[in-house]
Design a protein around this motif. Structure first.
Motif, short mmCIF file in Angstrom:
data_model
loop_
_atom_site.label_atom_id
_atom_site.label_comp_id
_atom_site.label_asym_id
_atom_site.label_seq_id
_atom_site.Cartn_x
_atom_site.Cartn_y
_atom_site.Cartn_z
N GLU A 20 0.83 -1.21 0.00
CA GLU A 20 0.00 0.00 0.00
C GLU A 20 0.87 1.26 0.00
OE1 GLU A 20 -3.25 -0.04 -0.49
OE2 GLU A 20 -3.19 -2.23 -0.51
N ILE A 21 2.01 1.20 0.66
CA ILE A 21 2.95 2.33 0.65
C ILE A 21 3.42 2.59 -0.78
CG2 ILE A 21 5.24 3.11 1.42
CD1 ILE A 21 3.35 3.09 3.74
N LEU A 22 3.81 1.53 -1.49
CA LEU A 22 4.27 1.67 -2.88
C LEU A 22 3.15 2.15 -3.80
CD1 LEU A 22 6.55 -1.48 -3.17
CD2 LEU A 22 7.26 0.91 -3.00
N SER A 40 7.61 7.49 4.45
CA SER A 40 8.50 6.92 5.47
C SER A 40 7.68 6.31 6.59
CB SER A 40 9.42 7.99 6.04
OG SER A 40 10.12 8.66 5.02
N PRO A 41 7.59 5.00 6.66
CA PRO A 41 6.91 4.37 7.79
C PRO A 41 7.71 4.61 9.07
CG PRO A 41 7.27 2.81 5.99
CD PRO A 41 8.06 4.03 5.68
N GLN A 42 7.03 5.01 10.12
CA GLN A 42 7.67 5.26 11.41
C GLN A 42 7.65 3.96 12.24
OE1 GLN A 42 9.00 8.45 11.78
NE2 GLN A 42 8.30 8.51 9.67
N ASN A 52 2.66 5.08 12.26
CA ASN A 52 2.36 6.22 11.38
C ASN A 52 3.23 6.17 10.14
OD1 ASN A 52 0.45 7.40 13.10
ND2 ASN A 52 2.07 8.37 14.31
N VAL A 53 2.74 6.77 9.08
CA VAL A 53 3.50 6.89 7.83
C VAL A 53 3.59 8.38 7.50
CG1 VAL A 53 3.56 6.35 5.37
CG2 VAL A 53 2.67 4.66 7.00
N GLU A 54 4.82 8.86 7.38
CA GLU A 54 5.04 10.26 7.05
C GLU A 54 5.13 10.38 5.53
OE1 GLU A 54 8.81 13.17 7.37
OE2 GLU A 54 8.08 12.41 9.30
#
Length: 186
Positions: A20-22, A40-42, A52-54
Motif C-alpha cells: 500500500e505504501i508503494l 516513510s513508515p515510522q 504512522n506513515v510520514e
C-alpha cells in the motif's frame, strides 16, 4: 493536504502494508505535480502497535515552457516537400494547489501548416479518482492544392485499475473544411 490524502490507498487504522505504501507513492507520482515523493513508515508504538506513515512531497515546477524547431519531409508532395516548423507552448501545473493543469501550444510551419491547442487536466472528476483531460484545437494543413482546416475538441476520462492497467473513455469531434484554392468557394 486533502488531495494528497485522497491518493493514499489505506485508511487510518488499517494494518501496515509495504504494498500500500508503494501504491500510494505511485499514485502521488502519477499526478505529475510533485518533483519528489517520499513515504516513510515510522516505528510502531510498543503500547498500541500503531504505526504512522510520514508523507513528504516536494512540489515540481508550477510553470513550464515548451519550445523547439522541427522538420517534416513529405517525398510525395508536389509542393513543400521540405517543411521546417517552430513550436512554442506554456503550461501551468498544480493550479491553485488543486493538482489541475492548463496549457496552450502553437505550432507553425513555413508551408502555412499550423496548429493551436488549449489543454486542461482535472485529476478528480466529480470528486472521484477519474482523470479528465480535454483539448480544444484548430489547425490548417495545406495538402497538394487543398487546404484542410480543422476545429475540434477531444475529451478523455481515464482511471487506473491496479498498478499497470489504465482504462479510458475518449470522445473526439472535428469540424473539417476543405478548400481548393481555385475551384472551391467558402
Amino acid at each position: 493536504t486533502g488531495r494528497i490524502t485522497r491518493l493514499t490507498t489505506w485508511d487510518e487504522g488499517d494494518p501496515f502494508s509495504e504494498e500500500e505504501i508503494l501504491a500510494t507513492q505511485r499514485n502521488l507520482s502519477r499526478t505529475g505535480v510533485f518533483r519528489r515523493v517520499e513515504l516513510s513508515p515510522q516505528a510502531a508504538d510498543p503500547a498500541t502497535q500503531v504505526r504512522n506513515v510520514e508523507i513528504e512531497v516536494q512540489e515540481g515546477r508550477t510553470r513550464s515552457l515548451l519550445y523547439g524547431l522541427g522538420y517534416q519531409y513529405a517525398p510525395d508532395a508536389r509542393e513543400n516537400q521540405h517543411d521546417p516548423f517552430g513550436l512554442v507552448g506554456y503550461t501551468l501545473n498544480n493550479l491553485f494547489g488543486t493538482m489541475r493543469s492548463a496549457g496552450v501550444e502553437l505550432q507553425v510551419a513555413t508551408s502555412g501548416r499550423g496548429r493551436f491547442q488549449l489543454s486542461y487536466r482535472e485529476p478528480f472528476l466529480f470528486g472521484k479518482e477519474i482523470t479528465l483531460t480535454a483539448f480544444l484545437f484548430a489547425s490548417r494543413e495545406p495538402i497538394q492544392e487543398i487546404d484542410i482546416q480543422r476545429v475540434g475538441f477531444v475529451t478523455e476520462a481515464s482511471r487506473y485499475l491496479g498498478s499497470h492497467l489504465r482504462t479510458a473513455l475518449r470522445y473526439e469531434y472535428q469540424w473539417l473544411r476543405a478548400v481548393h484554392h481555385e475551384d472551391l468557394t467558402d
